[in-house]
Design a protein around this motif. Structure first.
Motif, PDB file in Angstrom:
ATOM      1  N   ASN A   1       0.811  -1.223   0.000  1.00  0.00           N
ATOM      2  CA  ASN A   1       0.000   0.000   0.000  1.00  0.00           C
ATOM      3  C   ASN A   1       0.844   1.273   0.000  1.00  0.00           C
ATOM      4  O   ASN A   1       0.545   2.237   0.698  1.00  0.00           O
TER       5      ASN A   1
ATOM      6  N   LYS B   1       1.250  -4.197  -5.667  1.00  0.00           N
ATOM      7  CA  LYS B   1       0.186  -4.676  -6.562  1.00  0.00           C
ATOM      8  C   LYS B   1       0.627  -4.670  -8.031  1.00  0.00           C
ATOM      9  O   LYS B   1      -0.084  -5.162  -8.893  1.00  0.00           O
TER      10      LYS B   1
ATOM     11  N   ASP C   1     -22.802   9.851  -5.241  1.00  0.00           N
ATOM     12  CA  ASP C   1     -22.843   8.562  -5.930  1.00  0.00           C
ATOM     13  C   ASP C   1     -21.537   7.781  -5.906  1.00  0.00           C
ATOM     14  O   ASP C   1     -21.433   6.741  -6.570  1.00  0.00           O
ATOM     15  N   GLY C   2     -20.554   8.263  -5.168  1.00  0.00           N
ATOM     16  CA  GLY C   2     -19.280   7.545  -5.181  1.00  0.00           C
ATOM     17  C   GLY C   2     -18.591   7.540  -3.838  1.00  0.00           C
ATOM     18  O   GLY C   2     -19.096   8.079  -2.840  1.00  0.00           O
ATOM     19  N   LEU C   3     -17.431   6.914  -3.816  1.00  0.00           N
ATOM     20  CA  LEU C   3     -16.593   6.835  -2.619  1.00  0.00           C
ATOM     21  C   LEU C   3     -15.629   8.016  -2.610  1.00  0.00           C
ATOM     22  O   LEU C   3     -15.141   8.448  -3.647  1.00  0.00           O
TER      23      LEU C   3
ATOM     24  N   ARG D   1     -13.166   6.559   2.527  1.00  0.00           N
ATOM     25  CA  ARG D   1     -11.998   5.687   2.559  1.00  0.00           C
ATOM     26  C   ARG D   1     -10.782   6.474   3.054  1.00  0.00           C
ATOM     27  O   ARG D   1     -10.611   7.642   2.670  1.00  0.00           O
TER      28      ARG D   1
ATOM     29  N   LEU E   1      -6.727   5.635   3.115  1.00  0.00           N
ATOM     30  CA  LEU E   1      -5.763   4.632   2.658  1.00  0.00           C
ATOM     31  C   LEU E   1      -4.352   4.897   3.160  1.00  0.00           C
ATOM     32  O   LEU E   1      -3.500   4.016   3.085  1.00  0.00           O
TER      33      LEU E   1
ATOM     34  N   ASN F   1      -7.037   5.447  -7.503  1.00  0.00           N
ATOM     35  CA  ASN F   1      -8.473   5.147  -7.457  1.00  0.00           C
ATOM     36  C   ASN F   1      -9.288   6.178  -8.222  1.00  0.00           C
ATOM     37  O   ASN F   1     -10.232   5.830  -8.937  1.00  0.00           O
TER      38      ASN F   1
ATOM     39  N   ARG G   1      -9.013   5.886 -11.988  1.00  0.00           N
ATOM     40  CA  ARG G   1      -9.631   4.662 -12.503  1.00  0.00           C
ATOM     41  C   ARG G   1     -11.138   4.625 -12.226  1.00  0.00           C
ATOM     42  O   ARG G   1     -11.785   3.601 -12.449  1.00  0.00           O
TER      43      ARG G   1
ATOM     44  N   LYS H   1     -12.647   4.601  -9.358  1.00  0.00           N
ATOM     45  CA  LYS H   1     -12.983   3.792  -8.167  1.00  0.00           C
ATOM     46  C   LYS H   1     -13.296   4.663  -6.952  1.00  0.00           C
ATOM     47  O   LYS H   1     -13.746   4.163  -5.924  1.00  0.00           O
ATOM     48  N   GLN H   2     -12.985   5.934  -7.026  1.00  0.00           N
ATOM     49  CA  GLN H   2     -13.363   6.940  -6.023  1.00  0.00           C
ATOM     50  C   GLN H   2     -13.700   8.177  -6.837  1.00  0.00           C
ATOM     51  O   GLN H   2     -13.054   8.427  -7.858  1.00  0.00           O
TER      52      GLN H   2
END
Lengths: 254, 254
Positions: free
Chosen positions: A100, A123, A152-154, A180, A182, A191, A194, A196-197
């Motif tokens: 991470n 990763k 609508d998102g993180l 979140r 991290l 994120n 992409r 994802k957030q």
């Protein structure tokens, strides 16, 4: 040298640095506190910065470098080409989790972000590119991020800003569908680019955001200081936000 | 059947379920809201629970099952063998990120945790076992967790509890060296049993903590309700804490 050739050259440097970091994780890491117990540095941070600074100095002796661990230059102006390096972003995760964390490089020319590089070392997720080259993740071109709103998102948010509700960070974050934390700006930027957030709010130094800005602007994302004024690579830590266009508007809606 | 044979049998079921989830992620997922917009369920949650419930019913028709999606039984007592299932833990991450979610199963006998299973499907990290079998991660036996104090590690905490300082959750979390919010109880448990976080504080239903408890007790970790009283698999959501022994003591120090 074209921008694409420069991108490929830096990709190869970062790949080499990442392999070296993985190798170094097989032995104990030397940890020191910097400003306080939450702010650590290791021999790997320093050695990785040295490796990258030497590559840049040799290839581009006229360029300036801003590095988290201080091996670069002191900047007084944004003119010319400036390399902004965070050799290990998320050092606490690096020390406590051995994962991470990211290697990050941002390249600015006359105050414009031109190329960014974020490598999640464990990763093996490597994002790189900029507005002229396109933005890639492990060789795949990334499409613009879906423009979703705050609800609508993180959202990624800094723990201290959330706790103290700095500039309404807590009120804003609680409107998202989930929060979140991290502990690594690079992972939040990965994120966001992409999809994802939909946002990330934190207190960041230029080496924390330079790469992320260069990667995110070509994908339609918006970033600024968290009061809406322009970010600055000459300032120190600054309250910072990156978001989709709709989420950015939602954040600043009265 | 020995406990080790039971473990191996459930490992094979969870592996099969995980492969199926990966396959289903290649097609669009059907998402519904449950109690509110933060609480989602998908066809994959339901289908995975159905798959696991059918396996258990067929092999062990006398056992009871508690499942997040309601395909199991209503529990009125803790006697006998009870299977506690969260087919997709971290459904918000599953929907918004297509990663950072887990399949979890905990097995209790007469109120004692005997086996736990947590599979981070996308990272392919699978922890399983219990006090009689030992605890494994992808086939490797895990050693007891280093007993570090609150100030020396990372803590996972629920965003709402942190924002409202529920039972001093914020004050406590701010003493740790860093705060993490992952949006998936299973990932926090995986971090705690691997020594990557020293505690996790949240508001959890039995299917969120059953697997994690079975995996963590053999490694020297302590869990209870967040007021220090015993957790209960018959209660609904409860404020919950898991920590190293030293961190647990630090949390309840006046």
């Amino acid at each position: 040298m074209t921008r694409l050739e420069l991108m490929d050259q830096v990709v190869s440097w970062v790949n080499e640095a990442a392999e070296d970091v993985k190798e170094k994780l097989k032995s104990p890491v030397l940890v020191e506190e910097k400003s306080n117990r939450h702010d650590l540095v290791t021999n790997v941070d320093k050695e990785t910065e040295l490796f990258l600074v030497e590559k840049i100095r040799k290839a581009y002796p006229d360029d300036l470098i801003l590095g988290e661990e201080g091996l670069g230059d002191s900047l007084t102006s944004t003119s010319g080409r400036i390399w902004i390096i965070d050799p290990i972003d998320g050092t606490l995760n690096f020390v406590k989790q051995q994962e991470n964390f990211c290697i990050m490089i941002g390249i600015f020319e006359d105050n414009e972000p031109v190329l960014g590089f974020i490598y999640d070392v464990i990763k093996d997720e490597f994002a790189y590119g900029g507005k002229e080259t396109g933005v890639f993740l492990n060789g795949e071109l990334l499409a613009p991020v879906e423009n979703i709103g705050l609800r609508d998102g993180l959202i990624g948010v800094n723990g201290g800003m959330f706790a103290r509700n700095t500039l309404n960070a807590q009120d804003i974050a609680l409107k998202a569908v989930g929060i979140r934390m991290l502990g690594c700006a690079g992972l939040d930027f990965l994120n966001v680019i992409r999809g994802k957030q939909n946002a990330y709010i934190s207190n960041l130094a230029p080496w924390d955001f330079a790469a992320g800005i260069a990667l995110s602007e070509p994908l339609g994302l918006i970033s600024s200081k968290f009061d809406g004024s322009p970010y600055s690579i000459l300032d120190g830590r600054q309250y910072f936000v990156i978001a989709t266009e709709k989420t950015y508007a939602d954040i600043f809606k009265k």
